[in-house]
Design a protein around this motif. Sequence first.
Motif, PDB file in Angstrom:
ATOM      1  N   LEU A 179       0.843  -1.202   0.000  1.00  0.00           N
ATOM      2  CA  LEU A 179       0.000   0.000   0.000  1.00  0.00           C
ATOM      3  C   LEU A 179       0.876   1.249   0.000  1.00  0.00           C
ATOM      4  O   LEU A 179       1.773   1.364   0.832  1.00  0.00           O
ATOM      5  N   THR A 181       1.128   4.931   0.979  1.00  0.00           N
ATOM      6  CA  THR A 181       0.395   5.796   1.920  1.00  0.00           C
ATOM      7  C   THR A 181       0.603   7.288   1.648  1.00  0.00           C
ATOM      8  O   THR A 181       0.073   8.116   2.390  1.00  0.00           O
ATOM      9  N   HIS A 184      -2.548   9.426   1.509  1.00  0.00           N
ATOM     10  CA  HIS A 184      -3.660   9.017   2.362  1.00  0.00           C
ATOM     11  C   HIS A 184      -3.458   9.381   3.830  1.00  0.00           C
ATOM     12  O   HIS A 184      -2.348   9.321   4.346  1.00  0.00           O
ATOM     13  N   GLU A 188      -7.603   6.807   6.584  1.00  0.00           N
ATOM     14  CA  GLU A 188      -7.864   6.143   5.296  1.00  0.00           C
ATOM     15  C   GLU A 188      -7.064   4.849   5.196  1.00  0.00           C
ATOM     16  O   GLU A 188      -7.560   3.819   4.770  1.00  0.00           O
ATOM     17  N   VAL A 189      -5.789   4.920   5.612  1.00  0.00           N
ATOM     18  CA  VAL A 189      -4.938   3.722   5.550  1.00  0.00           C
ATOM     19  C   VAL A 189      -5.478   2.656   6.508  1.00  0.00           C
ATOM     20  O   VAL A 189      -5.574   1.476   6.157  1.00  0.00           O
ATOM     21  N   ASP A 191      -8.576   2.233   7.545  1.00  0.00           N
ATOM     22  CA  ASP A 191      -9.815   1.633   7.006  1.00  0.00           C
ATOM     23  C   ASP A 191      -9.506   0.654   5.889  1.00  0.00           C
ATOM     24  O   ASP A 191     -10.102  -0.418   5.793  1.00  0.00           O
ATOM     25  N   GLN A 192      -8.555   1.038   5.041  1.00  0.00           N
ATOM     26  CA  GLN A 192      -8.210   0.171   3.912  1.00  0.00           C
ATOM     27  C   GLN A 192      -7.632  -1.162   4.413  1.00  0.00           C
ATOM     28  O   GLN A 192      -8.045  -2.230   3.988  1.00  0.00           O
ATOM     29  N   VAL A 193      -6.681  -1.055   5.351  1.00  0.00           N
ATOM     30  CA  VAL A 193      -6.049  -2.266   5.885  1.00  0.00           C
ATOM     31  C   VAL A 193      -7.084  -3.122   6.619  1.00  0.00           C
ATOM     32  O   VAL A 193      -7.146  -4.339   6.442  1.00  0.00           O
ATOM     33  N   TYR A 194      -7.921  -2.460   7.395  1.00  0.00           N
ATOM     34  CA  TYR A 194      -8.911  -3.206   8.195  1.00  0.00           C
ATOM     35  C   TYR A 194      -9.879  -3.975   7.294  1.00  0.00           C
ATOM     36  O   TYR A 194     -10.349  -5.055   7.656  1.00  0.00           O
ATOM     37  N   SER A 195     -10.133  -3.426   6.091  1.00  0.00           N
ATOM     38  CA  SER A 195     -11.080  -4.099   5.184  1.00  0.00           C
ATOM     39  C   SER A 195     -10.525  -5.440   4.692  1.00  0.00           C
ATOM     40  O   SER A 195     -11.277  -6.291   4.223  1.00  0.00           O
ATOM     41  N   PHE A 196      -9.221  -5.636   4.815  1.00  0.00           N
ATOM     42  CA  PHE A 196      -8.620  -6.909   4.402  1.00  0.00           C
ATOM     43  C   PHE A 196      -8.600  -7.951   5.531  1.00  0.00           C
ATOM     44  O   PHE A 196      -8.320  -9.113   5.310  1.00  0.00           O
TER      45      PHE A 196
END
Length: 200
Positions: A179, A181, A184, A188-189, A191-196
Amino acid sequence: MNVSVTIDGASGTGKSVLGVALAEKMQGTFYSTGAIYRRLALLALERGCDVADSVSQVLMNNEEDALLLKEERVGHKASELAAIAEVREQALMIQRKEITHFLERSHVVMDGRDAGSVIWPQATHKFFLTADVLVCAQRRAEELGLRVEDVLAKMKLRDKRDREREVAPLVVPDGAIVLDTTLHSKNEVLDQVYSFIYLP
Ligand code: DC
């Protein structure tokens, strides 16, 4: 079963800020794999300890000042010591033991240079952060209250050493999600990581 997450990358890419926030969101433990090198560096700088003797002293001595540990001179010295194979060998044993201990009790999020490639390659999720070097220097300068110009050159040198050393250099671990960063925000980072992340 508890989840293990590794976050690797060069200095100033936002690993520890992300790691702390992610661990909190997952109600897990944050583990800095660089802490042992920083504590060793502080011992070497302030007490002139011989590196060969001091890895075990690091374990006994928990009295360092957290702010001192963050200083760039300590990070720089940590990077120098972290290039020594014997130091890494001992650090690796300690890191794995501590991570195993924490993982028995909670999810663990760890940050570092070789967390996903060497220390914990079996991690459930692996991330590798990148960012424009000037932005990294700006973030670090802001954090430490220093001038960007002063931080930039030292940071480049440290990253070069961490990337080019023979033992466990900074690399993108197999299977890691990369990713960038640069553009971002922290949230934002996160949320993106948590979505994985898949939490059982
Ligand atoms: O993440 P940090 O800034 O606290 O790390 C300080 C130094 O420690 C870094 O420049 C290189 C070394 N380090 C390492 O070699 N391997 C790790 N897994 C973590 C840190």
